[in-house]
Design a protein around this motif. Structure first.
Motif, PDB file in Angstrom:
ATOM      1  N   GLN A  46       0.860  -1.186   0.000  1.00  0.00           N
ATOM      2  CA  GLN A  46       0.000   0.000   0.000  1.00  0.00           C
ATOM      3  C   GLN A  46       0.895   1.234   0.000  1.00  0.00           C
ATOM      4  O   GLN A  46       1.806   1.356   0.823  1.00  0.00           O
ATOM      5  CB  GLN A  46      -0.906   0.019   1.223  1.00  0.00           C
ATOM      6  CG  GLN A  46      -1.848   1.233   1.259  1.00  0.00           C
ATOM      7  CD  GLN A  46      -2.937   1.101   2.293  1.00  0.00           C
ATOM      8  OE1 GLN A  46      -3.837   0.268   2.160  1.00  0.00           O
ATOM      9  NE2 GLN A  46      -2.872   1.894   3.342  1.00  0.00           N
ATOM     10  N   PHE A  47       0.612   2.153  -0.934  1.00  0.00           N
ATOM     11  CA  PHE A  47       1.357   3.396  -1.009  1.00  0.00           C
ATOM     12  C   PHE A  47       0.993   4.306   0.169  1.00  0.00           C
ATOM     13  O   PHE A  47      -0.087   4.177   0.764  1.00  0.00           O
ATOM     14  CB  PHE A  47       1.044   4.125  -2.315  1.00  0.00           C
ATOM     15  CG  PHE A  47       1.585   3.445  -3.535  1.00  0.00           C
ATOM     16  CD1 PHE A  47       2.905   3.621  -3.918  1.00  0.00           C
ATOM     17  CD2 PHE A  47       0.770   2.627  -4.318  1.00  0.00           C
ATOM     18  CE1 PHE A  47       3.412   3.001  -5.045  1.00  0.00           C
ATOM     19  CE2 PHE A  47       1.266   1.997  -5.447  1.00  0.00           C
ATOM     20  CZ  PHE A  47       2.590   2.182  -5.814  1.00  0.00           C
ATOM     21  N   PRO A  48       1.867   5.234   0.523  1.00  0.00           N
ATOM     22  CA  PRO A  48       1.523   6.214   1.557  1.00  0.00           C
ATOM     23  C   PRO A  48       0.242   6.963   1.201  1.00  0.00           C
ATOM     24  O   PRO A  48       0.028   7.323   0.046  1.00  0.00           O
ATOM     25  CB  PRO A  48       2.727   7.166   1.547  1.00  0.00           C
ATOM     26  CG  PRO A  48       3.850   6.358   1.017  1.00  0.00           C
ATOM     27  CD  PRO A  48       3.236   5.439   0.001  1.00  0.00           C
ATOM     28  N   GLY A  49      -0.609   7.167   2.190  1.00  0.00           N
ATOM     29  CA  GLY A  49      -1.857   7.885   1.984  1.00  0.00           C
ATOM     30  C   GLY A  49      -3.085   7.029   2.147  1.00  0.00           C
ATOM     31  O   GLY A  49      -4.184   7.544   2.363  1.00  0.00           O
ATOM     32  N   GLY A  50      -2.923   5.712   2.059  1.00  0.00           N
ATOM     33  CA  GLY A  50      -4.059   4.809   2.214  1.00  0.00           C
ATOM     34  C   GLY A  50      -4.447   4.619   3.666  1.00  0.00           C
ATOM     35  O   GLY A  50      -3.804   5.141   4.587  1.00  0.00           O
ATOM     36  N   GLY A  66       9.808  -0.741  -1.344  1.00  0.00           N
ATOM     37  CA  GLY A  66       9.998   0.464  -2.139  1.00  0.00           C
ATOM     38  C   GLY A  66       8.676   1.153  -2.438  1.00  0.00           C
ATOM     39  O   GLY A  66       8.555   2.379  -2.316  1.00  0.00           O
ATOM     40  N   HIS A  67       7.663   0.390  -2.809  1.00  0.00           N
ATOM     41  CA  HIS A  67       6.319   0.957  -3.024  1.00  0.00           C
ATOM     42  C   HIS A  67       5.777   1.566  -1.729  1.00  0.00           C
ATOM     43  O   HIS A  67       5.207   2.662  -1.742  1.00  0.00           O
ATOM     44  CB  HIS A  67       5.347  -0.125  -3.499  1.00  0.00           C
ATOM     45  CG  HIS A  67       5.505  -0.512  -4.927  1.00  0.00           C
ATOM     46  ND1 HIS A  67       5.636   0.395  -5.951  1.00  0.00           N
ATOM     47  CD2 HIS A  67       5.501  -1.751  -5.527  1.00  0.00           C
ATOM     48  CE1 HIS A  67       5.720  -0.252  -7.107  1.00  0.00           C
ATOM     49  NE2 HIS A  67       5.650  -1.546  -6.867  1.00  0.00           N
ATOM     50  N   TRP A  68       5.939   0.848  -0.626  1.00  0.00           N
ATOM     51  CA  TRP A  68       5.441   1.321   0.675  1.00  0.00           C
ATOM     52  C   TRP A  68       6.082   2.653   1.036  1.00  0.00           C
ATOM     53  O   TRP A  68       5.493   3.472   1.736  1.00  0.00           O
ATOM     54  CB  TRP A  68       5.731   0.246   1.730  1.00  0.00           C
ATOM     55  CG  TRP A  68       5.239   0.532   3.099  1.00  0.00           C
ATOM     56  CD1 TRP A  68       3.961   0.381   3.579  1.00  0.00           C
ATOM     57  CD2 TRP A  68       6.018   1.023   4.209  1.00  0.00           C
ATOM     58  NE1 TRP A  68       3.899   0.735   4.910  1.00  0.00           N
ATOM     59  CE2 TRP A  68       5.154   1.131   5.325  1.00  0.00           C
ATOM     60  CE3 TRP A  68       7.359   1.360   4.370  1.00  0.00           C
ATOM     61  CZ2 TRP A  68       5.583   1.565   6.572  1.00  0.00           C
ATOM     62  CZ3 TRP A  68       7.802   1.799   5.611  1.00  0.00           C
ATOM     63  CH2 TRP A  68       6.926   1.907   6.695  1.00  0.00           C
ATOM     64  N   MET A  69       7.292   2.873   0.509  1.00  0.00           N
ATOM     65  CA  MET A  69       8.006   4.137   0.724  1.00  0.00           C
ATOM     66  C   MET A  69       7.800   5.118  -0.433  1.00  0.00           C
ATOM     67  O   MET A  69       8.582   6.050  -0.608  1.00  0.00           O
ATOM     68  CB  MET A  69       9.494   3.872   0.943  1.00  0.00           C
ATOM     69  CG  MET A  69       9.787   3.145   2.235  1.00  0.00           C
ATOM     70  SD  MET A  69      11.569   3.000   2.516  1.00  0.00           S
ATOM     71  CE  MET A  69      11.601   1.997   3.999  1.00  0.00           C
ATOM     72  N   ASN A  70       6.761   4.897  -1.228  1.00  0.00           N
ATOM     73  CA  ASN A  70       6.299   5.860  -2.234  1.00  0.00           C
ATOM     74  C   ASN A  70       7.035   5.789  -3.568  1.00  0.00           C
ATOM     75  O   ASN A  70       6.972   6.737  -4.349  1.00  0.00           O
ATOM     76  CB  ASN A  70       6.351   7.297  -1.697  1.00  0.00           C
ATOM     77  CG  ASN A  70       5.312   8.199  -2.354  1.00  0.00           C
ATOM     78  OD1 ASN A  70       4.277   7.733  -2.830  1.00  0.00           O
ATOM     79  ND2 ASN A  70       5.569   9.488  -2.393  1.00  0.00           N
ATOM     80  N   LEU A  71       7.728   4.696  -3.855  1.00  0.00           N
ATOM     81  CA  LEU A  71       8.336   4.542  -5.166  1.00  0.00           C
ATOM     82  C   LEU A  71       7.362   3.890  -6.134  1.00  0.00           C
ATOM     83  O   LEU A  71       6.632   2.968  -5.772  1.00  0.00           O
ATOM     84  CB  LEU A  71       9.601   3.680  -5.085  1.00  0.00           C
ATOM     85  CG  LEU A  71      10.773   4.238  -4.283  1.00  0.00           C
ATOM     86  CD1 LEU A  71      11.988   3.335  -4.474  1.00  0.00           C
ATOM     87  CD2 LEU A  71      11.097   5.671  -4.671  1.00  0.00           C
TER      88      LEU A  71
END
Length: 316
Positions: free
Chosen positions: A190-194, A229-234
């Protein structure tokens, strides 16, 4: 290298209009033939369910770009406590403490330029390869037996009412789930913001940590590196679109995802025909084909931990 300029309107379009990526499952052997990450698909579903999420993510993107452009990033250390939630039906799915620790070890090497293949980065990219400087500490392992044969990507594994395990303190701890995902998906994040109720990273138990030669070519823990990496917004390095943008200035424009271990140099057919950074963790190559983040990606990850950022509770 590309430049990144993102208006508020463009960001909204970016977050709500991504191309779907097909996954590849060898039905004869029931093994995954190509990397499949469902992070973008999950985000698309969240955006459809909650249109306000696009506005929130646009605000995060504006904050991120502002920190990068004004060079206000702090070159400090972030230590991430990790909770691992294991959901298993079979003995093989009930992965060992040692296998779980091996994933933490891989994350610590990959995010600190201590991976043995870091020096394999081609000279062309040596000036932008990054030591991200983020460490991970395994805090707790939760285990739960289940009768489910697969969990899919609708976050059921994160919900107690659906037989899963709810995240522990997700605003200050990285929750990871190991389970049978199914559908040719190795993992998703999950990306940041969810929603904090579903925040974290999911990895199929076959590809969690150093999982053994039987699960090659995805047995070196790089699914975890990619998803964190995705979890950290990449974003995926091809921007989930033909010649799309990953919102990072120092990564080349890729046509689309790369698979296997492409021979170097692999040229893009996008504008300028740059050599693609196929060894970047945010591509779709095999585990032994990915071994670097870029400085631009490092800055993007660092921004989320700053005061005012979406993961500021972890702190820098």
């Amino acid at each position: 290298m590309k430049k990144v300029f993102l208006s508020a309107f463009a960001a909204l379009v970016f977050f709500s209009c991504q191309n779907d990526q097909s996954e590849n499952l060898d039905q004869d052997t029931n093994t995954i033939a190509q990397r499949g990450c469902a992070s973008q698909d999950v985000l698309d579903a969240q955006l459809r369910a909650n249109p306000a999420l696009a506005i929130k993510m646009n605000e995060i993107e504006a904050f991120t770009q502002n920190q990068v452009l004004t060079n206000r990033l702090v070159n400090g250390k972030v230590e991430i406590p990790v909770i691992v939630n294991v959901l298993y039906r079979t003995t093989a799915q009930n992965i060992s403490d040692a296998q779980i620790q091996s994933q933490i070890d891989v994350l610590n090497k990959d995010f600190n330029a201590a991976n043995s293949d870091y020096n394999s980065v081609p000279a062309l990219f040596s000036g932008v390869k990054a030591n991200v400087g983020i460490t991970f500490v395994l805090e707790k392992i939760n285990r739960k037996s289940t009768t489910k044969t697969s969990w899919g990507t609708n976050d059921a594994m994160k919900k107690t009412a659906q037989g899963g395990i709810a995240p522990t303190s997700p605003t200050t701890k990285l929750n990871m789930w190991s389970c049978a995902i199914g559908g040719g998906i190795l993992g998703y994040a999950q990306f940041p913001g969810g929603s904090s109720a579903t925040d974290g990273v999911v990895i199929d138990s076959k590809y969690f940590g150093l999982s053994g030669s039987a699960n090659a070519p995805f047995n070196l823990g790089r699914t975890g590196t990619h998803e964190v990496g995705h979890w950290m917004n990449l974003r995926h390095i091809w921007g989930d679109a033909n010649c799309g943008s990953d919102l990072v200035a120092d990564t080349p424009t890729h046509n689309t995802a790369n698979y296997g271990v492409p021979a170097y140099p692999h040229y893009s057919t996008c504008s300028g025909t740059p050599v693609e950074m196929t060894m970047n963790y945010m591509d779709y190559t095999d585990d032994n084909g990915m071994y670097m983040f870029s400085n631009g990606q490092k800055s993007r990850m660092a921004a989320i931990f700053l005061s005012g950022g979406p993961r500021a509770a972890f702190g820098i």
